[in-house]
Design an enzyme around this catalytic site. Structure first.
Site, PDB file in Angstrom:
ATOM      1  N   ALA A  61      -9.601   5.373  -5.770  1.00  0.00           N
ATOM      2  CA  ALA A  61      -8.515   5.526  -6.734  1.00  0.00           C
ATOM      3  C   ALA A  61      -8.751   4.579  -7.908  1.00  0.00           C
ATOM      4  O   ALA A  61      -9.339   3.511  -7.763  1.00  0.00           O
ATOM      5  CB  ALA A  61      -7.185   5.223  -6.063  1.00  0.00           C
ATOM      6  N   PHE A  63     -10.346   5.590 -10.740  1.00  0.00           N
ATOM      7  CA  PHE A  63     -11.286   6.252 -11.644  1.00  0.00           C
ATOM      8  C   PHE A  63     -10.626   7.467 -12.290  1.00  0.00           C
ATOM      9  O   PHE A  63     -10.615   7.598 -13.511  1.00  0.00           O
ATOM     10  CB  PHE A  63     -12.554   6.663 -10.899  1.00  0.00           C
ATOM     11  CG  PHE A  63     -13.603   7.240 -11.816  1.00  0.00           C
ATOM     12  CD1 PHE A  63     -14.482   6.408 -12.478  1.00  0.00           C
ATOM     13  CD2 PHE A  63     -13.686   8.609 -12.024  1.00  0.00           C
ATOM     14  CE1 PHE A  63     -15.434   6.941 -13.349  1.00  0.00           C
ATOM     15  CE2 PHE A  63     -14.633   9.151 -12.880  1.00  0.00           C
ATOM     16  CZ  PHE A  63     -15.511   8.309 -13.549  1.00  0.00           C
ATOM     17  N   ASP A  64     -10.089   8.350 -11.472  1.00  0.00           N
ATOM     18  CA  ASP A  64      -9.411   9.544 -11.981  1.00  0.00           C
ATOM     19  C   ASP A  64      -7.930   9.424 -11.647  1.00  0.00           C
ATOM     20  O   ASP A  64      -7.418  10.076 -10.736  1.00  0.00           O
ATOM     21  CB  ASP A  64     -10.023  10.805 -11.371  1.00  0.00           C
ATOM     22  CG  ASP A  64      -9.497  12.088 -12.003  1.00  0.00           C
ATOM     23  OD1 ASP A  64      -8.788  11.999 -13.021  1.00  0.00           O
ATOM     24  OD2 ASP A  64      -9.792  13.174 -11.470  1.00  0.00           O
ATOM     25  N   ASN A 110      -9.640  -5.931 -13.814  1.00  0.00           N
ATOM     26  CA  ASN A 110      -8.642  -5.058 -14.432  1.00  0.00           C
ATOM     27  C   ASN A 110      -7.243  -5.579 -14.162  1.00  0.00           C
ATOM     28  O   ASN A 110      -6.969  -6.178 -13.121  1.00  0.00           O
ATOM     29  CB  ASN A 110      -8.794  -3.614 -13.922  1.00  0.00           C
ATOM     30  CG  ASN A 110      -7.929  -3.313 -12.722  1.00  0.00           C
ATOM     31  OD1 ASN A 110      -6.737  -3.016 -12.852  1.00  0.00           O
ATOM     32  ND2 ASN A 110      -8.508  -3.408 -11.528  1.00  0.00           N
ATOM     33  N   PHE A 114      -0.943   0.235 -12.993  1.00  0.00           N
ATOM     34  CA  PHE A 114      -0.507   1.580 -12.583  1.00  0.00           C
ATOM     35  C   PHE A 114      -0.183   2.475 -13.788  1.00  0.00           C
ATOM     36  O   PHE A 114       0.804   3.224 -13.771  1.00  0.00           O
ATOM     37  CB  PHE A 114       0.721   1.503 -11.666  1.00  0.00           C
ATOM     38  CG  PHE A 114       0.438   1.084 -10.249  1.00  0.00           C
ATOM     39  CD1 PHE A 114      -0.847   0.881  -9.787  1.00  0.00           C
ATOM     40  CD2 PHE A 114       1.494   0.875  -9.360  1.00  0.00           C
ATOM     41  CE1 PHE A 114      -1.088   0.495  -8.474  1.00  0.00           C
ATOM     42  CE2 PHE A 114       1.261   0.488  -8.042  1.00  0.00           C
ATOM     43  CZ  PHE A 114      -0.033   0.293  -7.601  1.00  0.00           C
ATOM     44  N   SER A 173      -2.191  -3.591  -5.004  1.00  0.00           N
ATOM     45  CA  SER A 173      -2.592  -3.871  -6.379  1.00  0.00           C
ATOM     46  C   SER A 173      -2.005  -5.209  -6.806  1.00  0.00           C
ATOM     47  O   SER A 173      -0.816  -5.474  -6.595  1.00  0.00           O
ATOM     48  CB  SER A 173      -2.095  -2.777  -7.326  1.00  0.00           C
ATOM     49  OG  SER A 173      -2.274  -3.182  -8.667  1.00  0.00           O
ATOM     50  N   ASN A 243      -8.602  -3.593  -1.599  1.00  0.00           N
ATOM     51  CA  ASN A 243      -8.349  -3.512  -3.032  1.00  0.00           C
ATOM     52  C   ASN A 243      -9.078  -4.651  -3.752  1.00  0.00           C
ATOM     53  O   ASN A 243      -9.876  -5.364  -3.157  1.00  0.00           O
ATOM     54  CB  ASN A 243      -6.835  -3.573  -3.286  1.00  0.00           C
ATOM     55  CG  ASN A 243      -6.402  -2.749  -4.483  1.00  0.00           C
ATOM     56  OD1 ASN A 243      -7.056  -2.760  -5.521  1.00  0.00           O
ATOM     57  ND2 ASN A 243      -5.297  -2.040  -4.352  1.00  0.00           N
TER      58      ASN A 243
END
Length: 364
Positions: A61, A63-64, A110, A114, A173, A243
């Protein structure tokens, strides 16, 4: 074709800001010819979470995020694609710049937050490609300004159940304030109870969609004890480990970038995330399979993750540095390893090194 695409695109994308380059990559994928991928070696097939994966290499998750190119990614040879993180409402995320390359470390930091188009838009895209097949996971999270974050997860389970092959409950995250608090025992138990209840409510119409839990690599071993115990007691179908990390190794070479706020991924995360895979595998005691993520940039790295306890692996950051040809390279290396060692499947080596890894000194 992929080699030519990488040879052209990788140097070009380096000329752009990291986030702009990512946007261009997504657009470029959508323009690739619709060529069927080369058939996978049958020995690479994996059965996990009640699903049959053609090979163990997925795209993580992030990337797209908005399900713009899942079928293009599958045609590149990924065994599964995980889109998201998706939140109920559209969300802009944190201010830019928020994505940074650490090129000498082959890493990324990063603090995206979200950013996504929201559940309505993403559902529309997934419904339009529902007949395409392939294993497509939906990574779900809470809106930053939500007054009831658990309710956000529940709503997303109910929304995406008809189109998701599996769900990933993302509570790890580091870029949504307070989100990682949902990994604490009481909060996690309540969250998973309500998520599983939601899955059961939609089962008659949507089937038995597996629910996976994605955790941070920064948990203490005591916290990991609690997380795995709760995951087992609530009967989740699997875990994704791990993560991005908030820690910064003193071995990082990009000194000017290393202190940017956000989660670190890529090669420097490999040893820590692999240790967490092994620690989780030992604690799970076969209750559910694991997906290993973090710093996988070669067939050897994927094999190490599998021997630590992962049944499947996911990539993201390494694609920035190695290109899309990395997918086939990893699969070729894994198939060669099975042939050389006389194994019939990767399942025979899952977790083989977990006892050794968990006995080693903690990685720096």
């Amino acid at each position: 074709m992929i080699r030519a695409f990488d040879a052209f695109s990788l140097p070009l994308l380096r000329l752009f800001d990291a986030e702009d380059a990512h946007r261009l990559a997504i657009q470029g994928l959508r323009l690739l010819p619709q060529v069927k991928p080369r058939p996978d070696d049958p020995k690479l097939a994996v059965r996990a979470f009640g699903l049959n994966f053609p090979n163990p290499v997925g795209i993580a998750a992030g990337f797209d995020k908005n399900a713009e190119a899942p079928d293009a990614l599958m045609r590149l040879g990924f065994g599964f694609v995980e889109i998201g993180t998706v939140t109920p409402k559209p969300q802009a995320g944190n201010p830019r710049p928020r994505l940074f390359r650490l090129e000498r470390d082959e890493a990324v930091i990063n603090r995206m937050g979200f950013n996504n188009d929201g559940s309505e838009a993403v559902l529309r895209r997934l419904a339009a490609r529902a007949q395409q097949g392939g294993i497509l996971g939906v990574n779900v999270g809470a809106n930053k300004d939500s007054s009831d974050r658990v309710a956000d997860y529940v709503a997303l389970i109910e929304t995406f159940a008809p189109v998701a092959s599996y769900f990933t409950v993302n509570v790890s995250s580091p870029n949504t304030p307070g989100l990682r608090n949902l990994q604490q025992a009481a909060a996690l138990d309540d969250l998973l109870a309500r998520v599983i209840e939601a899955r059961e409510r939609v089962r008659p119409s949507a089937g038995d969609t597996p629910v996976l839990l994605k955790i941070a690599p920064d948990l203490t071993l005591g916290e990991l004890d609690d997380v795995v115990h709760i995951a087992r007691s609530r009967k989740v179908d699997g875990m994704i480990v791990a993560n991005t990390t908030l820690s910064r190794s003193p071995l990082l070479r990009e000194r000017t970038r290393m202190n940017e706020q956000g989660g670190l991924s890529g090669r420097p995360l490999f040893r820590l995330s692999t240790r967490m895979v092994a620690e989780t595998y030992v604690r799970a005691e076969g209750a559910f399979p694991l997906i290993g993520v973090g710093g996988i940039d070669s067939g050897g790295a994927a094999l190490t993750k599998i021997r630590a306890g992962a049944s499947l692996v996911q990539l993201y950051s390494a694609l920035i540095y190695k290109g899309l040809g990395l997918v086939e390279s990893i699969k070729t290396d894994l198939a060669s390893t099975l042939l050389r060692t006389g194994r019939d499947s990767l399942a025979e080596i899952v977790g083989a090194d977990a006892p050794t890894i968990t006995a080693e000194e903690w990685p720096v």
